[in-house]
Design a protein around this motif. Structure first.
Motif, PDB file in Angstrom:
ATOM      1  N   TYR A  64       0.805  -1.222   0.000  1.00  0.00           N
ATOM      2  CA  TYR A  64       0.000   0.000   0.000  1.00  0.00           C
ATOM      3  C   TYR A  64       0.836   1.270   0.000  1.00  0.00           C
ATOM      4  CZ  TYR A  64      -3.988  -3.017   0.574  1.00  0.00           C
ATOM      5  OH  TYR A  64      -4.935  -3.979   0.374  1.00  0.00           O
ATOM      6  N   LYS A  65       2.115   1.183   0.324  1.00  0.00           N
ATOM      7  CA  LYS A  65       2.990   2.362   0.272  1.00  0.00           C
ATOM      8  C   LYS A  65       3.146   2.865  -1.160  1.00  0.00           C
ATOM      9  CE  LYS A  65       5.849   1.798   4.344  1.00  0.00           C
ATOM     10  NZ  LYS A  65       7.213   1.601   4.826  1.00  0.00           N
ATOM     11  N   LYS A  66       2.970   2.000  -2.119  1.00  0.00           N
ATOM     12  CA  LYS A  66       3.123   2.367  -3.528  1.00  0.00           C
ATOM     13  C   LYS A  66       1.862   3.008  -4.091  1.00  0.00           C
ATOM     14  CE  LYS A  66       6.508  -1.207  -4.295  1.00  0.00           C
ATOM     15  NZ  LYS A  66       6.504  -2.542  -3.780  1.00  0.00           N
ATOM     16  N   ALA A  71      -3.536   5.868   2.688  1.00  0.00           N
ATOM     17  CA  ALA A  71      -2.274   6.185   3.359  1.00  0.00           C
ATOM     18  C   ALA A  71      -2.245   5.357   4.633  1.00  0.00           C
ATOM     19  CB  ALA A  71      -2.211   7.669   3.683  1.00  0.00           C
ATOM     20  N   ILE A  72      -1.176   4.611   4.826  1.00  0.00           N
ATOM     21  CA  ILE A  72      -1.039   3.806   6.035  1.00  0.00           C
ATOM     22  C   ILE A  72       0.037   4.445   6.897  1.00  0.00           C
ATOM     23  CG2 ILE A  72      -0.392   1.567   6.971  1.00  0.00           C
ATOM     24  CD1 ILE A  72      -1.766   0.267   4.632  1.00  0.00           C
ATOM     25  N   ILE A  73      -0.356   4.819   8.101  1.00  0.00           N
ATOM     26  CA  ILE A  73       0.535   5.490   9.036  1.00  0.00           C
ATOM     27  C   ILE A  73       0.794   4.556  10.209  1.00  0.00           C
ATOM     28  CG2 ILE A  73       0.850   7.518  10.516  1.00  0.00           C
ATOM     29  CD1 ILE A  73       0.533   8.160   7.497  1.00  0.00           C
ATOM     30  N   LEU A  74       2.074   4.304  10.479  1.00  0.00           N
ATOM     31  CA  LEU A  74       2.440   3.440  11.596  1.00  0.00           C
ATOM     32  C   LEU A  74       2.515   4.264  12.868  1.00  0.00           C
ATOM     33  CD1 LEU A  74       5.200   1.242   9.926  1.00  0.00           C
ATOM     34  CD2 LEU A  74       2.724   0.936   9.956  1.00  0.00           C
ATOM     35  N   ILE A  75       1.892   3.751  13.915  1.00  0.00           N
ATOM     36  CA  ILE A  75       1.847   4.444  15.199  1.00  0.00           C
ATOM     37  C   ILE A  75       2.355   3.507  16.298  1.00  0.00           C
ATOM     38  CG2 ILE A  75      -0.037   5.996  14.544  1.00  0.00           C
ATOM     39  CD1 ILE A  75      -1.951   4.067  16.047  1.00  0.00           C
ATOM     40  N   PRO A  76       2.881   4.060  17.385  1.00  0.00           N
ATOM     41  CA  PRO A  76       3.292   3.209  18.501  1.00  0.00           C
ATOM     42  C   PRO A  76       2.090   2.531  19.144  1.00  0.00           C
ATOM     43  CG  PRO A  76       4.108   5.457  18.775  1.00  0.00           C
ATOM     44  CD  PRO A  76       3.158   5.464  17.618  1.00  0.00           C
ATOM     45  N   SER A  77       2.321   1.396  19.752  1.00  0.00           N
ATOM     46  CA  SER A  77       1.254   0.729  20.499  1.00  0.00           C
ATOM     47  C   SER A  77       1.376   1.123  21.964  1.00  0.00           C
ATOM     48  CB  SER A  77       1.366  -0.790  20.343  1.00  0.00           C
ATOM     49  OG  SER A  77       2.489  -1.270  21.062  1.00  0.00           O
ATOM     50  N   ASN A  78       0.516   0.575  22.795  1.00  0.00           N
ATOM     51  CA  ASN A  78       0.607   0.876  24.223  1.00  0.00           C
ATOM     52  C   ASN A  78       1.843   0.241  24.857  1.00  0.00           C
ATOM     53  OD1 ASN A  78      -0.242  -1.785  24.164  1.00  0.00           O
ATOM     54  ND2 ASN A  78      -1.756  -1.541  25.783  1.00  0.00           N
ATOM     55  N   GLN A  79       2.546  -0.606  24.123  1.00  0.00           N
ATOM     56  CA  GLN A  79       3.781  -1.236  24.597  1.00  0.00           C
ATOM     57  C   GLN A  79       5.004  -0.393  24.273  1.00  0.00           C
ATOM     58  OE1 GLN A  79       3.741  -5.042  22.697  1.00  0.00           O
ATOM     59  NE2 GLN A  79       1.764  -5.595  23.569  1.00  0.00           N
ATOM     60  N   GLY A  80       4.807   0.721  23.585  1.00  0.00           N
ATOM     61  CA  GLY A  80       5.920   1.588  23.221  1.00  0.00           C
ATOM     62  C   GLY A  80       6.167   1.565  21.725  1.00  0.00           C
ATOM     63  N   THR A  81       7.202   2.269  21.315  1.00  0.00           N
ATOM     64  CA  THR A  81       7.507   2.380  19.896  1.00  0.00           C
ATOM     65  C   THR A  81       8.636   1.443  19.487  1.00  0.00           C
ATOM     66  OG1 THR A  81       8.068   3.901  18.109  1.00  0.00           O
ATOM     67  CG2 THR A  81       9.122   4.305  20.230  1.00  0.00           C
ATOM     68  N   LEU A  82       8.587   1.016  18.254  1.00  0.00           N
ATOM     69  CA  LEU A  82       9.673   0.244  17.658  1.00  0.00           C
ATOM     70  C   LEU A  82      10.508   1.126  16.737  1.00  0.00           C
ATOM     71  CD1 LEU A  82       7.674  -2.988  16.729  1.00  0.00           C
ATOM     72  CD2 LEU A  82       9.115  -2.604  18.733  1.00  0.00           C
ATOM     73  N   GLY A  83      10.072   2.374  16.548  1.00  0.00           N
ATOM     74  CA  GLY A  83      10.794   3.315  15.692  1.00  0.00           C
ATOM     75  C   GLY A  83      10.442   3.206  14.220  1.00  0.00           C
ATOM     76  N   MET A  84       9.551   2.304  13.869  1.00  0.00           N
ATOM     77  CA  MET A  84       9.213   2.093  12.455  1.00  0.00           C
ATOM     78  C   MET A  84       8.510   3.300  11.855  1.00  0.00           C
ATOM     79  SD  MET A  84       7.846  -1.829  12.827  1.00  0.00           S
ATOM     80  CE  MET A  84       7.269  -1.972  11.152  1.00  0.00           C
ATOM     81  N   GLY A  85       7.583   3.902  12.579  1.00  0.00           N
ATOM     82  CA  GLY A  85       6.837   5.056  12.077  1.00  0.00           C
ATOM     83  C   GLY A  85       7.744   6.243  11.837  1.00  0.00           C
ATOM     84  N   ASP A  87      10.975   6.140  11.317  1.00  0.00           N
ATOM     85  CA  ASP A  87      11.850   5.800  10.191  1.00  0.00           C
ATOM     86  C   ASP A  87      11.174   6.119   8.864  1.00  0.00           C
ATOM     87  OD1 ASP A  87      13.883   4.950  11.845  1.00  0.00           O
ATOM     88  OD2 ASP A  87      13.446   2.811  11.604  1.00  0.00           O
ATOM     89  N   ASP A  88       9.883   5.785   8.751  1.00  0.00           N
ATOM     90  CA  ASP A  88       9.130   6.087   7.527  1.00  0.00           C
ATOM     91  C   ASP A  88       9.075   7.590   7.277  1.00  0.00           C
ATOM     92  OD1 ASP A  88       8.657   3.450   6.945  1.00  0.00           O
ATOM     93  OD2 ASP A  88       6.562   3.465   7.568  1.00  0.00           O
ATOM     94  N   ILE A  89       8.821   8.355   8.341  1.00  0.00           N
ATOM     95  CA  ILE A  89       8.770   9.809   8.198  1.00  0.00           C
ATOM     96  C   ILE A  89      10.122  10.347   7.740  1.00  0.00           C
ATOM     97  CG2 ILE A  89       8.561  11.983   9.487  1.00  0.00           C
ATOM     98  CD1 ILE A  89       6.384  10.554  11.165  1.00  0.00           C
ATOM     99  N   ASN A  90      11.187   9.890   8.352  1.00  0.00           N
ATOM    100  CA  ASN A  90      12.530  10.338   7.962  1.00  0.00           C
ATOM    101  C   ASN A  90      12.840  10.023   6.504  1.00  0.00           C
ATOM    102  OD1 ASN A  90      13.281  11.504  10.417  1.00  0.00           O
ATOM    103  ND2 ASN A  90      14.048   9.580  11.229  1.00  0.00           N
ATOM    104  N   LYS A  91      12.473   8.832   6.051  1.00  0.00           N
ATOM    105  CA  LYS A  91      12.720   8.448   4.657  1.00  0.00           C
ATOM    106  C   LYS A  91      11.933   9.334   3.691  1.00  0.00           C
ATOM    107  CE  LYS A  91      13.645   3.622   5.723  1.00  0.00           C
ATOM    108  NZ  LYS A  91      13.078   2.273   5.743  1.00  0.00           N
ATOM    109  N   ASN A  92      10.671   9.611   4.026  1.00  0.00           N
ATOM    110  CA  ASN A  92       9.851  10.453   3.156  1.00  0.00           C
ATOM    111  C   ASN A  92      10.346  11.891   3.120  1.00  0.00           C
ATOM    112  OD1 ASN A  92       8.118   8.411   2.293  1.00  0.00           O
ATOM    113  ND2 ASN A  92       6.769   8.678   4.037  1.00  0.00           N
ATOM    114  N   VAL A  93      10.772  12.412   4.267  1.00  0.00           N
ATOM    115  CA  VAL A  93      11.317  13.779   4.300  1.00  0.00           C
ATOM    116  C   VAL A  93      12.606  13.849   3.499  1.00  0.00           C
ATOM    117  CG1 VAL A  93      12.378  15.509   5.801  1.00  0.00           C
ATOM    118  CG2 VAL A  93      10.210  14.461   6.450  1.00  0.00           C
ATOM    119  N   GLU A  94      13.465  12.861   3.670  1.00  0.00           N
ATOM    120  CA  GLU A  94      14.722  12.842   2.926  1.00  0.00           C
ATOM    121  C   GLU A  94      14.482  12.766   1.422  1.00  0.00           C
ATOM    122  OE1 GLU A  94      19.044  10.582   3.031  1.00  0.00           O
ATOM    123  OE2 GLU A  94      17.528  10.109   4.529  1.00  0.00           O
ATOM    124  N   LYS A  95      13.487  11.984   1.018  1.00  0.00           N
ATOM    125  CA  LYS A  95      13.145  11.876  -0.399  1.00  0.00           C
ATOM    126  C   LYS A  95      12.627  13.213  -0.933  1.00  0.00           C
ATOM    127  CE  LYS A  95      10.294   8.564  -1.285  1.00  0.00           C
ATOM    128  NZ  LYS A  95       9.216   7.653  -1.701  1.00  0.00           N
TER     129      LYS A  95
END
Length: 107
Positions: A64-66, A71-85, A87-95
């Motif tokens: 679905y990213k393509k 639009a699929i947005i990754l969010i932290p769960s109640n267990q905390g963040t894995l940093g995936m969301g 990372d996606d933001i950083n990649k899109n900003v850099e692009k």
């Protein structure tokens, strides 16, 4: 008009219901894949997915990213963040900008 949904474990996404977002609790990988695919077909323009669920269905999320919608947005769960969301933001900003403006200058 597009709808907004949230997919993840019940405890992490229940708060979204209070602001009018439809919540779709899932308990396993198969249910998560089926739910994301169903929401994409049912005119959802934005789907929030918890990182803990997304790590198990990366191929579905990547498909679905393509696409423009949903639009699929990754969010932290109640267990905390894995940093995936983030990372996606950083990649899109850099692009878009040509460099990572969020990079930590201390490194």
């Amino acid at each position: 008009m597009y709808k907004i949904g949230a997919v993840g474990d019940k405890d992490s996404i229940l708060a979204f219901k209070s602001i009018g977002i439809e919540v779709h609790p899932v308990t396993d990988e198969k249910e998560a894949r089926t739910t994301v695919d169903r929401l994409a077909e049912e005119n959802y323009g934005l789907i929030f997915v918890t990182e803990h669920v997304a790590q198990n269905i990366e191929d579905t999320i990547e498909r679905y990213k393509k696409k423009l919608i949903p639009a699929i947005i990754l969010i932290p769960s109640n267990q905390g963040t894995l940093g995936m969301g983030m990372d996606d933001i950083n990649k899109n900003v850099e692009k878009a900008v040509g460099s990572n403006i969020f990079a930590n200058s201390d490194k």
